[in-house]
Design an enzyme around this catalytic site. Structure first.
Site, short mmCIF file in Angstrom:
data_model
loop_
_atom_site.label_atom_id
_atom_site.label_comp_id
_atom_site.label_asym_id
_atom_site.label_seq_id
_atom_site.Cartn_x
_atom_site.Cartn_y
_atom_site.Cartn_z
N SER A 25 0.83 -1.21 0.00
CA SER A 25 0.00 0.00 0.00
C SER A 25 0.86 1.27 0.00
O SER A 25 1.60 1.52 -0.94
CB SER A 25 -0.95 -0.03 1.20
OG SER A 25 -1.83 1.06 1.18
N ASP A 46 -5.80 2.35 -4.03
CA ASP A 46 -7.17 2.06 -3.57
C ASP A 46 -7.71 3.20 -2.71
O ASP A 46 -8.84 3.14 -2.23
CB ASP A 46 -7.25 0.72 -2.83
CG ASP A 46 -6.41 0.68 -1.56
OD1 ASP A 46 -5.59 1.58 -1.33
OD2 ASP A 46 -6.57 -0.31 -0.79
N ASP A 106 -2.54 6.86 -3.11
CA ASP A 106 -1.50 6.11 -2.41
C ASP A 106 -0.90 5.08 -3.36
O ASP A 106 -1.29 4.99 -4.53
CB ASP A 106 -2.03 5.50 -1.11
CG ASP A 106 -3.06 4.39 -1.31
OD1 ASP A 106 -3.58 4.24 -2.44
OD2 ASP A 106 -3.36 3.67 -0.34
N ASP A 159 -0.89 1.75 -3.90
CA ASP A 159 -1.66 0.74 -4.63
C ASP A 159 -2.98 1.30 -5.16
O ASP A 159 -3.80 0.57 -5.72
CB ASP A 159 -1.90 -0.51 -3.77
CG ASP A 159 -2.73 -0.24 -2.52
OD1 ASP A 159 -2.73 0.90 -2.02
OD2 ASP A 159 -3.39 -1.18 -2.04
#
Length: 453
Positions: free
Chosen positions: A101, A246, A242, A244
């Site tokens: 992440s 999501d 961010d 990743d």
């Protein structure tokens, strides 16, 4: 397959640690096998982010999963929410995204989901996988290993995300985008090329070394570039993702960062304009702006404990159309109840277009009425100190209305706060709101001093 793993890599919502010492190929292979065994899966999906270690970890995970006889569909390098989309849309038994992440580049990990992209968590799934590996209880390899195929769902995903708005009404705003060298750089161009907006695009070259700044927009120094560009371009809005992708985060035209609860309030308004009376879920740290906006548009608001497993379960139970967390996770019923980092960006642009207002103007009524502390973290000497500290807070504010849904929440007529333990590290987190900026500052300092005493 006997392997010794640090149990600390198994978090409340994912697996996460430094590569290769904590999360290396042996760990990924064992987790792949245990994941298939736990789900009794026959066919799973895998995706990965841009980290330099992600291809090797994904290959090892696939090796472990196929050793248990499961077929694996490899979707390649994609954002986490594209993996969720693939699992739900294609009817997989589960899926994993190799990602850490927003963490720095030396980290990696895995986000794991079951059928319909419902998350595995520390309470159900992640702890079982940890214990199966620790006790060396992995089943023997299957007589016939599973097959690996590849597939691309990015175009189908882009169409799905675009379906949440009417692109024909979006005005030609000036927008600054910052992908943080992460997975936002893969999807954002495919969306924004279909809108009339003029865009300045920062850090769109995908690079797991993060040469410009870390892909964590919650940290102020990582927003410096986008804030400077919003101001120099005189842009209407800035949007950052961010690592990743999501989660997305918003900067208004004055260069001010927008808290997740104010964005939740605006997204609730966007949905209630289209779906009067719908149900909205918000997290217990949030500003009262959320429930007040939902009430204004005759919707139903439910407060919920923090964490995506809890949100997704509650949204299914109530058929809520939308849910939002202070940390920038936004969940959508028509996105398989999963969180998504691109739908919010489109909905905010559509709302600005409908109202003929900049993001700064949309937020003015909220900023005049609600004064929030933002999340204030206090590092603890040890986790053992937490129960006594929460008891001390409860005793000090015994005359307020108290909830213990997640940590302790206390309400008074003109201010309220929540103190809870982080799910990922030894921190106590305070979120507080008051009716005036002066009261907010006084009460914030008072509660922080109590936490740190």
């Amino acid at each position: 397959m006997s392997v010794s793993l640090n149990p600390g890599i198994f978090k409340a919502y994912d697996v996460r640690g430094t590569y290769p010492d904590e999360v290396g190929e042996d760990a990924a292979r064992a987790i792949g096998a245990a994941f298939v065994a736990y789900l009794k899966a026959q066919r799973i999906a895998i995706g990965r982010d841009m980290r330099l270690s992600s291809p090797a970890l994904a290959a090892a995970f696939i090796d472990g999963a196929t050793s248990q006889g499961a077929d694996v569909v490899d979707y390649g390098m994609i954002p986490t929410d594209v993996l969720y989309f693939a699992v739900a849309r294609e009817g997989h038994d589960g899926g994993v995204q190799v990602t850490a992440s927003h963490n720095p580049k030396q980290y990696n990990g895995m986000k794991m989901v079951g059928q319909e992209a419902f998350p595995l968590s520390g309470e159900a799934g992640i702890s079982d996988i940890r214990d199966m590996i620790a006790a060396d209880r992995l089943p023997p390899p299957a007589a016939r290993p599973g097959r690996v195929t590849t597939k691309d769902v990015v175009d189908a995903y882009v169409e799905h995300v675009m379906s949440f708005i009417d692109p024909s009404i979006v005005r030609p705003f000036k927008v600054v985008l910052d992908a943080g060298s992460g997975m936002g750089g893969l999807i954002a161009p495919k969306l924004f090329d279909r809108l009339p907006c003029t865009t300045s695009r920062l850090c769109f070259t995908i690079d797991g070394r993060f040469p410009n700044h870390e892909a964590n927009p919650l940290i102020e120094e990582n927003r410096r570039d986008i804030v400077e560009r919003v101001l120099s371009d005189r842009a209407d809005i800035g949007i950052a993702w961010d690592g990743d992708a999501d989660r997305c985060f918003f900067i208004d035209g004055k260069g001010e960062f927008i808290s997740g609860d104010f964005i939740t309030a605006l997204l609730a308004e966007a949905f209630l304009l289209k779906h009067p009376g719908a149900t909205i879920i918000y997290d217990l740290r949030a500003s009262y702006a959320v429930k007040d906006v939902v009430a204004k548009y005759s919707g139903t608001a439910f407060m919920n404990r923090v964490g995506h497993a809890f949100f997704k379960r509650r949204m299914r139970e109530t058929n809520a159309i939308f849910g939002g967390e202070v940390t920038g996770h936004y969940y959508f019923r028509d996105n398989f109840f999963a969180d998504n980092g691109f739908i919010p960006a489109l909905l905010i642009l559509e709302l600005m277009s409908k109202k003929g207002q900049s993001l700064h103007h949309l937020l003015e009524p909220l900023r005049r009425r609600y004064f929030i502390s933002g999340e204030i973290n206090t590092k603890l000497a040890s986790m053992d100190a937490v129960p006594a500290k929460l008891d001390e807070i409860a005793a000090r504010y015994a005359d307020g209305r108290q909830y213990t849904l997640d940590g302790i929440s206390v309400e008074y007529p003109d201010w309220h706060f929540n103190v809870r333990l982080s799910n990922t590290e030894p921190l106590l987190r305070l979120n507080l709101e008051a009716a005036t900026p002066e009261m907010m500052a006084v009460k914030r300092d008072e509660v922080v001093a109590l936490i740190r005493s």
